[in-house]
Design an enzyme around this catalytic site. Structure first.
Site, PDB file in Angstrom:
ATOM      1  N   PRO A 140     -13.793 -23.268 -38.112  1.00  0.00           N
ATOM      2  CG  PRO A 140     -12.033 -22.861 -39.595  1.00  0.00           C
ATOM      3  CD  PRO A 140     -13.139 -22.021 -39.008  1.00  0.00           C
TER       4      PRO A 140
ATOM      5  CD  GLU B 210      -5.411 -15.720 -41.208  1.00  0.00           C
ATOM      6  OE1 GLU B 210      -5.136 -16.790 -40.476  1.00  0.00           O
ATOM      7  OE2 GLU B 210      -5.791 -16.118 -42.628  1.00  0.00           O
TER       8      GLU B 210
ATOM      9  NE  ARG C 216     -33.989 -31.811 -43.202  1.00  0.00           N
ATOM     10  CZ  ARG C 216     -34.140 -33.091 -42.977  1.00  0.00           C
ATOM     11  NH1 ARG C 216     -33.300 -33.495 -41.824  1.00  0.00           N
ATOM     12  NH2 ARG C 216     -34.555 -33.778 -43.748  1.00  0.00           N
TER      13      ARG C 216
ATOM     14  CG  ASP D 250     -33.612 -37.110 -42.220  1.00  0.00           C
ATOM     15  OD1 ASP D 250     -34.316 -37.014 -43.175  1.00  0.00           O
ATOM     16  OD2 ASP D 250     -33.897 -36.043 -41.455  1.00  0.00           O
TER      17      ASP D 250
HETATM   18  N1  ADE Z   1     -15.403 -20.521 -40.803  1.00  0.00           N
HETATM   19  C1  ADE Z   1     -14.572 -20.966 -41.923  1.00  0.00           C
HETATM   20  N2  ADE Z   1     -14.465 -22.226 -42.210  1.00  0.00           N
HETATM   21  C2  ADE Z   1     -15.718 -23.051 -41.316  1.00  0.00           C
HETATM   22  C3  ADE Z   1     -16.169 -24.466 -41.193  1.00  0.00           C
HETATM   23  N3  ADE Z   1     -15.588 -25.380 -41.719  1.00  0.00           N
HETATM   24  N4  ADE Z   1     -16.944 -24.335 -40.126  1.00  0.00           N
HETATM   25  C4  ADE Z   1     -17.456 -23.274 -39.499  1.00  0.00           C
HETATM   26  N5  ADE Z   1     -17.018 -22.182 -39.751  1.00  0.00           N
HETATM   27  C5  ADE Z   1     -16.139 -21.804 -40.442  1.00  0.00           C
END
Ligand code: ADE
Length: 215
Positions: A87, A115, A153, A168
């Protein structure tokens, strides 16, 4: 294009990648997907892949040794960049998937759990960090599948007709906007009618109507 996935949950990939368009793309050798179990590379006698964080705090961290050995193993055959799904990475967008597909370079996708992974792996072996959105999942496995799907794709031949991704949402031809609404038969369904213009056969008017519906 070849994708190598590094994960501690290889079975997660059994369903999605073995169905529909992605299954067909592998069968016709347009893409190759190889899944590697990070745990198999652990030199710990219990095959441990995580440990408590230095400095304290909640959660476990993936240890560097199995990650290092797994990446080095995969790099013998896959010469592409190592992408860590997290994230904290740059957000994946349609222009970025287009660039990855057009470069046609093999990719190594590293899925984290817990984590996170030991920072030294990120500092030395990871080339790029990608997030699929501003929310936190339990691991990088779904994001890895999202990336493979979005990139595959766009590879010529994976989707039947070339046009089917020209129009798209977020594509260049739609000025990166969200696509117009679609209708099919019947023309009336539960007293709801398809917009007249779509039944008119007037191509220019249809095109204008669709343009007006882009968001
Ligand atoms: N791992 C956990 N959450 C994630 C996300 N939003 N994007 C990529 N990898 C992740």
């Amino acid at each position: 294009m070849r994708f190598d996935i590094l994960t501690i949950f290889p079975n997660i990939f059994d369903s999605y990648l073995k169905e529909s368009i992605i299954k067909r793309a592998q069968k016709s050798k347009l893409i190759k997907i190889h899944i590697h179990d990070i745990r198999k590379f652990s030199k710990d006698k219990h095959k441990k892949v995580d440990d408590i964080p230095f400095g304290g705090g909640a959660g476990m961290v993936m240890t560097p040794q199995p990650l290092h050995d797994a990446i080095k193993h995969v790099q013998k055959t896959n010469k592409g960049p190592v992408i860590f799904l997290t994230p904290q990475g740059e957000t994946l967008t349609q222009p970025k998937t287009e660039k990855l597909a057009s470069k046609n370079r093999d990719l190594i996708l590293l899925c984290g759990r817990y984590e996170g992974i030991d920072q030294r792996i990120r500092d030395t072996l990871v080339d790029r960090e990608i997030s699929i959105g501003s929310y936190v999942l339990t691991g990088g496995e779904l994001p890895a599948m999202v990336m493979i799907d979005a990139i595959s794709r766009l590879i010529p031949g994976v989707i039947g007709k070339e046009e089917s991704h020209q129009q798209d949402s977020f594509s260049k031809s739609l000025k990166r906007k969200k696509e117009y609404p679609h209708y099919t038969r019947p023309a009336t369904f539960k007293e709801m009618n398809v917009p007249d213009v779509l039944l008119s056969g007037h191509h220019k008017k249809i095109e204008d109507w669709r343009k007006s519906k882009l968001k």
